[in-house]
Design an enzyme around this catalytic site. Structure first.
Site, short mmCIF file in Angstrom:
data_model
loop_
_atom_site.label_atom_id
_atom_site.label_comp_id
_atom_site.label_asym_id
_atom_site.label_seq_id
_atom_site.Cartn_x
_atom_site.Cartn_y
_atom_site.Cartn_z
CD GLU A 46 -2.35 1.43 2.80
OE1 GLU A 46 -2.98 0.40 3.28
OE2 GLU A 46 -2.70 2.44 3.13
NE ARG A 50 0.32 8.34 5.65
CZ ARG A 50 0.32 7.43 6.46
NH1 ARG A 50 1.44 7.50 7.34
NH2 ARG A 50 -0.49 6.51 6.54
CE LYS A 134 -6.00 2.04 7.31
NZ LYS A 134 -4.69 2.42 6.56
C1 3PG Z 1 -1.41 3.35 8.09
O1 3PG Z 1 -1.07 4.23 7.22
O2 3PG Z 1 -2.18 2.73 7.86
C2 3PG Z 1 -1.02 3.56 9.50
O3 3PG Z 1 -0.24 4.58 9.71
C3 3PG Z 1 -0.18 2.25 9.79
O4 3PG Z 1 -0.15 2.22 11.09
P1 3PG Z 1 1.18 1.52 11.70
O5 3PG Z 1 2.12 2.53 11.19
O6 3PG Z 1 1.09 1.43 13.09
O7 3PG Z 1 1.65 0.10 10.95
#
Ligand code: 3PG
Length: 216
Positions: A46, A50, A134
């Site tokens: 994914e 950002r 999600k």
């Molecule tokens: C996301 O972007 O889906 C989350 O920031 C992922 O969370 P994590 O950094 O705790 O894996």
């Protein structure tokens, strides 16, 4: 048509079990990461929108490695959906759920995983015809217990928990039968990509793959 596409992606994600969530610092780093993912038999990512290069990273990854399944993440508006789709993303992931984004993804028939963390949001998604969601931020929103509760209330729904998933808890999440797969940044966090710590990244990926395939 969108239901078939959604099912096809859900099926692929169920097999893969884990989606590395990646904010690429550069196109180059995304390509290097893609090589490592493929070498470790985890052909999925994914790519979160950002960082400035995220869309270009998706284009480059799909051009060089067409077999990679790429979801676009942190998608917040229609223009980003269009860019992600044009870049080659097979599905859209968003941290939250809005009716505008939901309707748009349905209109253009692209699989969509909106983020939910409450029964009301889950129910709103179901009402809109979405059943693959999600669950975000998973650990902060009740984690395994919340997913068990959501299963009792909404057995029609399946989830991709993300947010606080790590090597230490992923197997517990994958045991739940309303979990499609888990997502997480711990495999290739931004700072490791940026500083080029490829051995560490590959070690994390290989350990995770061993765990989810049952060989650790
Ligand atoms: C996301 O972007 O889906 C989350 O920031 C992922 O969370 P994590 O950094 O705790 O894996």
């Amino acid at each position: 048509m969108v239901a078939e596409k959604q099912k096809s992606i859900d099926d692929q994600l169920k097999d893969l079990k884990l989606v590395p969530v990646v904010s690429p610092p550069s196109v180059e780093t995304s390509l290097r990461l893609a090589e490592i993912l493929l070498r470790n038999d985890l052909p999925v990512a994914e790519i979160t929108l950002r960082t400035n290069c995220a869309v270009d990273a998706i284009v480059a990854m799909k051009a060089r490695f067409p077999e990679l399944l790429i979801l676009a993440g942190t998608v917040l508006n229609q223009q980003q959906v269009d860019s992600a789709l044009a870049a080659g993303a097979a599905g859209i992931v968003s941290p939250g759920i809005t009716s505008r984004l939901t309707e748009y993804c349905q209109q253009i028939k692209i699989p969509f995983f909106p983020g939910i963390s409450t029964p009301s949001e889950a129910q709103g998604a179901y009402e809109a015809g979405l059943t693959s969601l999600k669950f975000f931020p998973a650990e902060m929103s009740g984690g395994l217990r919340m997913l068990a509760l959501l299963k009792d209330i909404y057995p029609q729904l399946s989830f991709m928990p993300t947010g606080g998933i790590t090597q230490d808890n992923i197997l517990e999440y994958l045991k739940l039968d309303n979990v499609i797969c888990c997502g997480g940044t711990w495999l290739s966090p931004y700072h490791l990509l940026e500083s080029g710590e490829w051995e560490e990244i590959e070690w994390r990926i290989s350990q995770a793959v061993k765990a989810i395939r049952g060989s650790v």
